[in-house]
Design an enzyme around this catalytic site. Structure first.
Site, PDB file in Angstrom:
ATOM      1  CG  HIS A   1      -9.957  -3.070   8.480  1.00  0.00           C
ATOM      2  ND1 HIS A   1      -8.967  -3.701   9.398  1.00  0.00           N
ATOM      3  CD2 HIS A   1     -10.772  -3.923   8.518  1.00  0.00           C
ATOM      4  CE1 HIS A   1      -9.455  -4.940   9.918  1.00  0.00           C
ATOM      5  NE2 HIS A   1     -10.823  -4.841   9.536  1.00  0.00           N
TER       6      HIS A   1
ATOM      7  CG  LEU B   1      -1.391   4.568  16.235  1.00  0.00           C
ATOM      8  CD1 LEU B   1      -1.745   5.870  15.207  1.00  0.00           C
ATOM      9  CD2 LEU B   1      -0.025   4.501  16.292  1.00  0.00           C
TER      10      LEU B   1
ATOM     11  CG  ASN C   1      -5.765   1.196   9.386  1.00  0.00           C
ATOM     12  OD1 ASN C   1      -4.544   1.021   9.039  1.00  0.00           O
ATOM     13  ND2 ASN C   1      -6.538   0.648  10.079  1.00  0.00           N
TER      14      ASN C   1
ATOM     15  CD  GLU D   1      -5.990  -3.854   1.391  1.00  0.00           C
ATOM     16  OE1 GLU D   1      -5.152  -3.178   1.873  1.00  0.00           O
ATOM     17  OE2 GLU D   1      -6.300  -4.950   1.813  1.00  0.00           O
TER      18      GLU D   1
ATOM     19  CD  GLU E   1      -9.200   8.517  20.829  1.00  0.00           C
ATOM     20  OE1 GLU E   1     -10.084   8.581  20.400  1.00  0.00           O
ATOM     21  OE2 GLU E   1      -8.679   9.640  21.351  1.00  0.00           O
TER      22      GLU E   1
ATOM     23  CG  ASN F   1      -2.282  -0.892   0.955  1.00  0.00           C
ATOM     24  OD1 ASN F   1      -3.032  -0.415   0.110  1.00  0.00           O
ATOM     25  ND2 ASN F   1      -2.331  -1.902   1.576  1.00  0.00           N
TER      26      ASN F   1
END
Ligand code: GRF
Length: 195
Positions: free
Chosen positions: A111, A95, A109, A176, A144, A16
């Site tokens: 996924h 994170l 991100n 992706e 989070e 990616n």
């Protein structure tokens, strides 16, 4: 006007990351540059690709230190690289809330599932075992939680009779490589420049 600054965090293969580089090269992500490629795995193939492409590459293995100490090293690099956007590209660590809040709204991100279905690990196998008829990939902002932030875009692929984890993963990965650059370009368009 100066170019938008991207930082990449990865742990492995880095396909990616390379798709993002190629998209910067051919203008699908306009006016952008990769200012840091950081890996928590010292010999990650993706990090070697970064070196081959002449990009600033930083191996930051975690070793025995705490997550806080490890993240502090990464944040030091990021703070001096001053990224507009941080792209997680196969980065295999969660994170901390402190990290996320420091760069809130500036971490993406990718996924390999259609979130909110199948967050977490081993998701292609789980989609197959659940008897799903389709899967795909999701680019989302990082918050989070685990793979829980706002979705930027999704791409769907069919699950075909006889699919294995390998064949399904390859079909998703192809999407992706198109989806991540498109999502980055879309987000950069809306993202205020850092002052
Ligand atoms: C991709 O499937 C991505 O969706 C997931 O980790 C994998 C990374 O692959 N987060 P690569 O390192 O980009 O080739």
């Amino acid at each position: 006007m100066s170019r938008r600054r991207l930082a990449i965090l990865l742990s492995g293969r880095g396909s990616n990351f390379e798709a993002i580089c190629d998209a910067i090269g051919d203008g699908r992500i306009p006016d952008a540059a990769i200012v840091a490629v950081i890996s928590d795995v010292a010999d990650a193939p993706g990090l070697n690709r970064a070196v081959e492409r002449g990009l600033p590459a930083f191996p930051i293995p975690r070793g025995s230190e705490s997550r806080r100490e490890h993240e502090r090293k990464i944040l030091t690099i990021l703070d001096s690289a001053r990224p507009d956007l941080i792209c997680l590209a196969g980065y295999m660590r969660l994170l901390s809330p402190d990290f996320v809040s420091r760069y809130r709204g500036r971490i993406l991100n990718i996924h390999p599932a259609l979130l909110p279905k199948f967050p977490g690990l081993d998701v292609q196998r789980r989609a197959l075992e659940a008897g799903e008829l389709e899967s795909g990939c999701t680019v989302h902002f990082v918050d989070e939680g685990t793979d829980s932030g706002p979705v930027v875009l999704q791409r769907r692929v069919p699950i075909l009779p006889g699919d294995t984890v390998e064949t399904l993963s390859a079909r998703i990965l192809k999407e992706e490589h198109r989806a991540y650059p498109e999502a980055i370009a879309r987000v950069l368009k809306e993202l205020p420049r850092r002052t």
